[in-house]
Scaffold this active site. Structure first.
Site, PDB file in Angstrom:
ATOM      1  N   LEU A 209     -35.222 -34.704  43.532  1.00  0.00           N
ATOM      2  CA  LEU A 209     -35.962 -35.828  42.706  1.00  0.00           C
ATOM      3  C   LEU A 209     -37.610 -35.968  43.095  1.00  0.00           C
ATOM      4  CD1 LEU A 209     -33.211 -37.892  41.313  1.00  0.00           C
ATOM      5  CD2 LEU A 209     -33.974 -36.365  40.305  1.00  0.00           C
ATOM      6  N   HIS A 210     -38.658 -35.910  42.315  1.00  0.00           N
ATOM      7  CA  HIS A 210     -39.732 -36.071  42.278  1.00  0.00           C
ATOM      8  C   HIS A 210     -40.646 -36.316  41.920  1.00  0.00           C
ATOM      9  CE1 HIS A 210     -40.920 -32.495  43.005  1.00  0.00           C
ATOM     10  NE2 HIS A 210     -42.058 -32.170  42.462  1.00  0.00           N
TER      11      HIS A 210
END
Ligand code: UD1
Ligand code: UDP
Length: 376
Positions: A209-210
């Site tokens: 996730l980013h």
């Protein structure tokens, strides 16, 4: 023998390295025709986000490092522009090659076009139609000022035509990120990363996730809570992007003690692909991983409202969950649903994209000819 063409590529972030590596190799194989110069902007700079890929993918040392580091959008983009301009003036390449949709991509394209240097965009024409994503702005502007548009999916052609780009600038060459996967496949298969981490093959979830929309606000805590819960039902391995690590610390949403959940630093390419290939599936908001999973036939749950890569959902193994981290609770059932679906690999995702790109570049005019054509 004619004069060699000088191609200058600008990379800056993790996904850029996989997109450019096969082109560097293809240009090296034709060194009688081409000279290649590599510029690293330094947008990503941690060893695990940058150096590791140079070593693994055999790209060689960059010829120029701009060391721009992190910053606001304006500052980071401006720093790349300021530091790249003298490099382009000194190198005077025939073509400036920019991959993807990150700030380094946009900055490099702007500098080059204002110096009268032709820009070739790898991964042109992708659109999420969501201008709140910084990448969408980078894509639209880069495509508007590039004169060679390399695409890897049919809808990209439609988007570029709709924005007034002419058909002769567009080349459907395939996907260079998949070229890298094909070249590295033996090393990926030989590594057996799950065993090294004590993970049961085919049974664990891999998470990345980013995106700011997910990790820079309150949804991150919802995602963290859901990951804690799901890790009690299936093992979870989570190589954490530095943006996300910083936010998890701020939110005090540490996951380090969650049973069944393994937090890692970002891992190298071979290790990541080995983990991916042997997983039950991935939960992600990454762009590139939506494509890699489609190629591998691994189920991919994408935590986003939209995707600029719709072919991975219509033809491949991607399922858009929306920006809805509470849906993580249903991951095992959703992975089953995707696994039961028919899927196939999009056309020309075959490991030969870089060769096609180099063929196109071989027919491109030298710098003096293009500069004369636009009157600079
Ligand atoms: C960037 C791209 C995004 C891409 C992603 C790939 C833009 C606008 N965003 O997002 O499209 O999907 O790369 O991973 O270009 N940081 C470190 N070490 C590093 C790099 C970053 O600690 O080596 C931290 C810093 O706190 C920094 C933050 O991560 O402020 C964000 O980095 P940045 O490059 O601005 O954006 P990404 O989120 O990495
Ligand atoms: N990747 C990697 N190590 C990791 C996470 C991802 O090597 O810990 C690879 C992944 O396989 C893909 C690329 O990094 O090749 C995707 O980068 P990222 O998700 O950061 O960017 P995006 O594609 O979203 O722009």
């Amino acid at each position: 023998m004619g004069k060699r063409r000088k191609i200058l590529s600008v990379v800056g972030t993790r996904p850029n390295f996989m997109k450019v590596a096969p082109i560097v190799s293809a240009l090296q194989r034709r060194e009688e025709d081409f000279e290649h110069v590599l510029v690293h902007t330094g947008q990503h700079y941690d060893a695990a986000m940058s150096e590791i890929f140079f070593n693994e993918l055999g790209v060689g040392e960059p010829d120029h490092r701009l060391d721009v580091g992190s910053g606001t959008h304006a500052r980071q983009t401006a720093m790349v522009m300021e530091r790249l301009e003298p490099v382009l003036l000194a190198e005077h390449p025939d073509v400036v090659l920019v991959p993807g949709d990150v700030n380094s991509t946009l900055a490099a394209a702007l500098v080059a076009v204002k110096l009268g240097l032709p820009v070739a965009h790898i991964e042109a024409g992708l659109r999420s139609f969501d201008r709140t994503m910084p990448e969408e702005v980078n894509r639209v502007v880069t495509d508007a000022i590039s004169e060679v548009l390399f695409i890897h999916s049919p809808e990209a052609h439609e988007h570029l035509l709709a924005e007034g780009r002419s058909a002769e600038l567009i080349h459907y060459v395939g996907n260079t990120m998949i070229d890298t996967l094909v070249v590295m496949r033996e090393r990926i298969d030989a590594l057996d990363a799950p065993a090294r981490h004590g993970l049961p093959a085919g049974e664990y979830l891999i998470v990345t996730l980013h995106r700011p929309a997910l990790v820079d606000g309150p949804l991150l805590r919802v995602a963290a809570d859901a990951l804690r819960a799901i890790a009690r039902r299936m093992p979870v391995v989570f190589p954490v992007h530095p943006r996300t690590r910083a936010r998890l610390l701020c939110e005090d949403a540490t996951l380090a003690d969650a049973p069944g959940l393994m937090m890692l630093e970002p891992v190298g390419y071979v290790e990541f692909l080995s983990l991916l290939a042997e997983s039950a599936g991935v939960l992600t908001d990454s762009g590139g991983i939506q494509e890699e999973t489609t190629f591998l036939g691994v189920p991919c749950l994408t935590l986003r409202e939209n995707t600029e890569r719709p072919i991975t959902a219509s033809m491949g193994t991607n399922l858009l969950l929306g920006l809805a981290p509470e849906r993580i609770h249903d991951a095992p059932e959703l992975l089953e649903e995707v696994r039961a679906r028919k899927h196939r690999i999009p056309p020309l995702w075959d490991g030969e994209a870089a060769e096609r790109i180099v063929d196109v570049l071989a027919g491109h005019p030298h710098a003096e000819e293009s500069a004369a054509a636009i009157g600079v």
